[in-house]
Scaffold this motif. Structure first.
Motif, PDB file in Angstrom:
ATOM      1  N   GLY A 138       0.811  -1.210   0.000  1.00 60.92           N
ATOM      2  CA  GLY A 138       0.000   0.000   0.000  1.00 60.92           C
ATOM      3  C   GLY A 138       0.840   1.253   0.000  1.00 60.92           C
ATOM      4  O   GLY A 138       0.521   2.235  -0.683  1.00 60.92           O
ATOM      5  N   ARG A 141       2.277   1.977  -3.384  1.00 61.21           N
ATOM      6  CA  ARG A 141       1.310   2.638  -4.261  1.00 61.21           C
ATOM      7  C   ARG A 141       1.245   4.127  -3.965  1.00 61.21           C
ATOM      8  O   ARG A 141       1.071   4.944  -4.863  1.00 61.21           O
ATOM      9  CB  ARG A 141      -0.074   1.996  -4.111  1.00 61.21           C
ATOM     10  N   ARG A 142       1.392   4.492  -2.712  1.00 60.52           N
ATOM     11  CA  ARG A 142       1.414   5.909  -2.358  1.00 60.52           C
ATOM     12  C   ARG A 142       2.652   6.595  -2.961  1.00 60.52           C
ATOM     13  O   ARG A 142       2.584   7.757  -3.374  1.00 60.52           O
ATOM     14  CB  ARG A 142       1.413   6.081  -0.837  1.00 60.52           C
ATOM     15  N   THR A 162      -6.040   0.659  -6.571  1.00 57.81           N
ATOM     16  CA  THR A 162      -6.175  -0.175  -5.379  1.00 57.81           C
ATOM     17  C   THR A 162      -6.239  -1.652  -5.710  1.00 57.81           C
ATOM     18  O   THR A 162      -6.688  -2.461  -4.889  1.00 57.81           O
ATOM     19  CB  THR A 162      -7.428   0.230  -4.578  1.00 57.81           C
ATOM     20  N   VAL A 165      -5.135  -4.407  -3.141  1.00 57.18           N
ATOM     21  CA  VAL A 165      -5.020  -3.771  -1.827  1.00 57.18           C
ATOM     22  C   VAL A 165      -6.200  -4.208  -0.961  1.00 57.18           C
ATOM     23  O   VAL A 165      -7.324  -4.309  -1.441  1.00 57.18           O
ATOM     24  CB  VAL A 165      -5.006  -2.235  -1.988  1.00 57.18           C
ATOM     25  N   ARG A 170      -7.789   0.234   1.010  1.00 52.53           N
ATOM     26  CA  ARG A 170      -8.500   0.789  -0.137  1.00 52.53           C
ATOM     27  C   ARG A 170      -9.288   2.035   0.280  1.00 52.53           C
ATOM     28  O   ARG A 170      -9.258   3.063  -0.386  1.00 52.53           O
ATOM     29  CB  ARG A 170      -9.442  -0.273  -0.711  1.00 52.53           C
ATOM     30  N   LYS A 171      -9.986   1.938   1.422  1.00 52.01           N
ATOM     31  CA  LYS A 171     -10.738   3.081   1.902  1.00 52.01           C
ATOM     32  C   LYS A 171      -9.810   4.223   2.295  1.00 52.01           C
ATOM     33  O   LYS A 171     -10.148   5.402   2.138  1.00 52.01           O
ATOM     34  CB  LYS A 171     -11.610   2.660   3.086  1.00 52.01           C
ATOM     35  N   MET A 173      -7.085   4.881   0.755  1.00 50.93           N
ATOM     36  CA  MET A 173      -6.706   5.483  -0.522  1.00 50.93           C
ATOM     37  C   MET A 173      -7.804   6.411  -1.028  1.00 50.93           C
ATOM     38  O   MET A 173      -7.522   7.442  -1.645  1.00 50.93           O
ATOM     39  CB  MET A 173      -6.424   4.389  -1.551  1.00 50.93           C
ATOM     40  N   TRP A 174      -9.054   6.057  -0.771  1.00 49.05           N
ATOM     41  CA  TRP A 174     -10.153   6.943  -1.169  1.00 49.05           C
ATOM     42  C   TRP A 174     -10.008   8.306  -0.487  1.00 49.05           C
ATOM     43  O   TRP A 174     -10.272   9.351  -1.088  1.00 49.05           O
ATOM     44  CB  TRP A 174     -11.502   6.335  -0.799  1.00 49.05           C
ATOM     45  N   THR A 191     -11.162   1.531 -12.468  1.00 46.90           N
ATOM     46  CA  THR A 191     -11.243   0.589 -11.360  1.00 46.90           C
ATOM     47  C   THR A 191     -12.148  -0.581 -11.698  1.00 46.90           C
ATOM     48  O   THR A 191     -13.049  -0.473 -12.528  1.00 46.90           O
ATOM     49  CB  THR A 191     -11.768   1.286 -10.086  1.00 46.90           C
ATOM     50  N   TYR A 193     -13.308  -2.071  -8.890  1.00 47.99           N
ATOM     51  CA  TYR A 193     -14.077  -2.033  -7.655  1.00 47.99           C
ATOM     52  C   TYR A 193     -15.185  -0.991  -7.815  1.00 47.99           C
ATOM     53  O   TYR A 193     -14.949   0.205  -7.683  1.00 47.99           O
ATOM     54  CB  TYR A 193     -13.184  -1.686  -6.465  1.00 47.99           C
ATOM     55  N   GLU A 196     -15.778   1.881  -5.429  1.00 51.11           N
ATOM     56  CA  GLU A 196     -14.927   3.062  -5.487  1.00 51.11           C
ATOM     57  C   GLU A 196     -15.613   4.173  -6.252  1.00 51.11           C
ATOM     58  O   GLU A 196     -15.646   5.326  -5.816  1.00 51.11           O
ATOM     59  CB  GLU A 196     -13.582   2.718  -6.152  1.00 51.11           C
TER      60      GLU A 196
END
Length: 309
Positions: A138, A141-142, A162, A165, A170-171, A173-174, A191, A193, A196
């Protein structure tokens, strides 16, 4: 103010004749989050690659902040940040040096104060001197997002940010995306997902087989295309729907203990009042009733299936 991203009849045909994009036209406003939804092979990544200068379109046009992606590609590309699906980082390099390098590749002068602010927003500041190999998936990814923001772009593409992840991260990241929007960054998100898009996108664009099926405000899409299901729990199970209720297109479920009635949310008359009266007239006693609205995922699947028909 004109849209920050303008796409007109963009097409991409690969050798062998495969049409990845079939005349995509789309306007994206400055400061919005738009989710690009579509199944594998729909053209999402091809569209992003074309706009970012990785792939050359066969025909059509696109501009970023007024800069044409072909005739003024350097200025257009400088306005874009791209976070790819794949995590590709130099494992032994420090986080801050990784981000500095990307900024330098865009010809920007060194500005550690700005980069430190980016790292703080992404909760990476305390890891600025760590090698990237020591970070979790994670956090890596940042770092990709920090790299994409290092040259101060106005448009950010997040291609499956995500993927792989866990739900909690994931949340998280939102929240990062929401903060980026507050700072004025325009975000295009692809996405798989669906939640998202439902949670953070201002608008949804559905793409299938290289074509945009629709572009709609997320809430409006839910209201316009969504359906609600009224589940009626009976006191005693039945083995068939009474003939007197045949006009309601009811479904029998849970071993005859439930009747399911589907209706359009945007319809002025749902028919529920008449249904309940006719249920009583047919001698069916109710134990409970509940409603549930279609999720964006169910709407999306329905749209793609209609397109495939």
């Amino acid at each position: 103010m004109p849209p920050i991203l303008q796409i007109r009849d963009l097409k991409k045909t690969y050798e062998g004749g495969f049409e990845a994009l079939k005349g995509v036209t789309l306007d994206i406003e400055e400061g919005e989050i738009i989710a690009l939804l579509g199944p594998n092979g729909a053209g999402k990544t091809t569209l992003i690659s074309t706009l970012c200068g990785i792939t050359v379109p066969t025909s059509g046009s696109a501009s970023v902040g007024g800069h044409d992606i072909l005739t003024d590609y350097r200025a257009a590309r400088n306005m874009i940040g791209l976070v790819p699906q794949e995590i590709a980082l130099e494992p032994f390099e420090k986080v801050i040096n990784t981000v500095r390098l990307t900024r330098g590749l865009f010809g920007k002068r060194r500005d550690d104060a700005y980069l430190d602010e980016v790292l703080k927003k992404l909760s990476l500041f305390d890891k600025r001197d760590q090698p990237t190999k020591e970070l979790s998936g994670g956090m890596k990814r940042r770092v990709l997002i920090a790299k994409a923001l290092s040259h101060e772009p106005r448009v950010l593409f997040l291609d499956e940010p995500t993927a792989g992840v866990d739900v909690a991260l994931r949340k998280d990241m939102w929240d990062v995306v929401a903060e980026l929007k507050k700072s004025g960054v325009t975000i295009i998100l692809t996405t798989h997902y669906i939640e998202e898009a439902e949670a953070i996108a201002d608008r949804v664009a559905v793409i299938s087989k290289g074509e945009i099926l629709l572009v709609e405000d997320t809430a409006t899409l839910m209201g316009r295309l969504g359906k609600k299901r009224l589940t009626i729990e009976l006191r005693e199970p039945v083995d068939h729907v009474p003939e007197a209720l045949s006009n309601y297109d009811l479904e029998l479920s849970d071993g005859g203990r439930e009747l399911v009635y589907t209706y359009e949310t945007h319809s002025g008359r749902t028919g529920i009042t008449g249904l309940l009266a006719d249920l009583s007239a047919a001698g069916l006693a109710l134990r409970d009733i509940s409603t549930r609205q279609d999720s964006l995922e169910e709407i999306f699947v329905g749209l793609v299936q209609e397109d495939a028909a």
